[in-house]
Design an enzyme around this catalytic site. Structure first.
Site, PDB file in Angstrom:
ATOM      1  N   GLY A   1     114.212  85.619 157.807  1.00  0.00           N
ATOM      2  CA  GLY A   1     112.988  85.229 158.514  1.00  0.00           C
ATOM      3  C   GLY A   1     112.172  86.352 159.125  1.00  0.00           C
TER       4      GLY A   1
ATOM      5  CG  ASP B   1     113.259  79.086 155.151  1.00  0.00           C
ATOM      6  OD1 ASP B   1     113.506  79.382 156.349  1.00  0.00           O
ATOM      7  OD2 ASP B   1     114.097  78.513 154.429  1.00  0.00           O
TER       8      ASP B   1
ATOM      9  CE  LYS C   1     110.080  75.170 166.117  1.00  0.00           C
ATOM     10  NZ  LYS C   1     110.898  74.429 165.156  1.00  0.00           N
TER      11      LYS C   1
ATOM     12  CG  ASP D   1     114.640  75.268 166.920  1.00  0.00           C
ATOM     13  OD1 ASP D   1     113.942  74.677 167.735  1.00  0.00           O
ATOM     14  OD2 ASP D   1     115.156  74.701 165.946  1.00  0.00           O
TER      15      ASP D   1
ATOM     16  CD  GLU E   1     116.353  85.429 164.825  1.00  0.00           C
ATOM     17  OE1 GLU E   1     115.622  85.447 163.806  1.00  0.00           O
ATOM     18  OE2 GLU E   1     117.217  84.565 165.014  1.00  0.00           O
ATOM     19  CG  ASP E   2     112.783  83.899 162.116  1.00  0.00           C
ATOM     20  OD1 ASP E   2     113.652  83.870 163.022  1.00  0.00           O
ATOM     21  OD2 ASP E   2     112.935  83.292 161.044  1.00  0.00           O
TER      22      ASP E   2
HETATM   23  P1  IMP Z   1     118.222  78.472 166.653  1.00  0.00           P
HETATM   24  O1  IMP Z   1     118.177  76.963 166.730  1.00  0.00           O
HETATM   25  O2  IMP Z   1     117.514  79.118 167.838  1.00  0.00           O
HETATM   26  O3  IMP Z   1     119.619  78.948 166.494  1.00  0.00           O
HETATM   27  O4  IMP Z   1     117.407  78.885 165.376  1.00  0.00           O
HETATM   28  C1  IMP Z   1     118.048  78.910 164.159  1.00  0.00           C
HETATM   29  C2  IMP Z   1     117.168  79.351 163.038  1.00  0.00           C
HETATM   30  O5  IMP Z   1     116.499  78.222 162.567  1.00  0.00           O
HETATM   31  C3  IMP Z   1     116.074  80.374 163.296  1.00  0.00           C
HETATM   32  O6  IMP Z   1     116.500  81.697 163.278  1.00  0.00           O
HETATM   33  C4  IMP Z   1     115.169  80.084 162.113  1.00  0.00           C
HETATM   34  O7  IMP Z   1     115.620  80.768 160.973  1.00  0.00           O
HETATM   35  C5  IMP Z   1     115.325  78.605 161.933  1.00  0.00           C
HETATM   36  N1  IMP Z   1     114.201  77.853 162.494  1.00  0.00           N
HETATM   37  C6  IMP Z   1     114.117  77.203 163.669  1.00  0.00           C
HETATM   38  N2  IMP Z   1     112.941  76.592 163.823  1.00  0.00           N
HETATM   39  C7  IMP Z   1     112.230  76.881 162.700  1.00  0.00           C
HETATM   40  C8  IMP Z   1     110.906  76.527 162.234  1.00  0.00           C
HETATM   41  O8  IMP Z   1     110.101  75.852 162.894  1.00  0.00           O
HETATM   42  N3  IMP Z   1     110.587  77.002 161.011  1.00  0.00           N
HETATM   43  C9  IMP Z   1     111.402  77.760 160.241  1.00  0.00           C
HETATM   44  N4  IMP Z   1     112.633  78.122 160.640  1.00  0.00           N
HETATM   45  C10 IMP Z   1     113.042  77.682 161.859  1.00  0.00           C
HETATM   46 MG    MG Z   2     116.111  83.212 161.498  1.00  0.00          MG
END
Ligand code: IMP
Ligand code: MG
Length: 187
Positions: free
Chosen positions: A48, A166, A135, A107, A103-104
């Site tokens: 990402g 993606d 978010k 979430d 990081e991209d």
């Molecule tokens: P986490 O929930 O913070 O662990 O995020 C996990 C991963 O989910 C991130 O690093 C992204 O790769 C992916 N992700 C979360 N939200 C989005 C979104 O809206 N679009 C695309 N990828 C997402």
């Molecule tokens: Mg990611």
């Protein structure tokens, strides 16, 4: 449906992204001016962050090393369970160096929490994160420290694609950040 046909709306255009990355690069360069002399490793999280880290790194005015890790979170296409798996570790030895995770998106925060804990065991001088999107409504764990970390934009609770992000491996190379139509992932 075509790639563009799947996009509900454009959230950030190329120009807006470029401006934000410049701002972030300036702040990071300033904050790490002294620390960079002790060794700074930028760790991009694949896949990402590919475009974000390449744009950010080229705007930094301080010396740094680039490295990458690939992680995968278990769960469905849009919901993470919290369990994270290392697909590829970085090559750099971060002992006694400063680490900036790139990081991209944050979430739930589980991926970042896992990574921060893992990298801490390798005894770097410091660990901080530069994340492009966040978010706030979805955060399950508090991984973001305003006094230490860097962030681009807070975004609404939608599925976002483009600029590296993606949905099921599609849309990564779109040059803008867009909101994906719900009908694409809610079937
Ligand atoms: P986490 O929930 O913070 O662990 O995020 C996990 C991963 O989910 C991130 O690093 C992204 O790769 C992916 N992700 C979360 N939200 C989005 C979104 O809206 N679009 C695309 N990828 C997402
Ligand atoms: Mg990611």
């Amino acid at each position: 449906m075509s790639e563009l046909g799947c996009i509900e709306s454009v959230l950030y255009t190329e120009e807006v992204i470029d401006q934000k990355v410049r701002e972030l690069a300036e702040i990071v360069s300033e904050q790490y001016k002294e620390k960079a002399k002790e060794g700074l490793v930028l760790v991009g999280i694949l896949k990402g962050s590919i475009f974000f880290i390449s744009d950010l790194a080229r705007r930094l005015t301080i010396p740094h090393q680039l490295d990458f890790m690939a992680l995968s979170s278990y769960g469905s296409k849009t919901v993470t369970t919290g369990a994270v798996r290392i697909i590829m570790d970085m090559r750099a030895d971060i002992y006694n160096k400063h680490v900036l995770i790139v990081e991209d998106i944050v979430d739930s925060g589980y991926t970042l929490q896992f990574l921060q804990n893992l990298l801490a065991t390798r005894k770097p001088r410091s660990i901080a994160t530069c994340v492009f999107l966040r978010k706030p409504e979805r955060m399950k764990v508090q991984v973001f420290d305003e006094t230490r970390d860097f962030m681009g934009f807070d975004i609404p609770n939608e599925w976002i694609v483009g600029y590296g992000l993606d949905y099921d491996e599609r849309f990564r190379s779109l040059p803008f950040v867009g909101i994906l139509k719900r009908e694409v992932y809610e079937k």
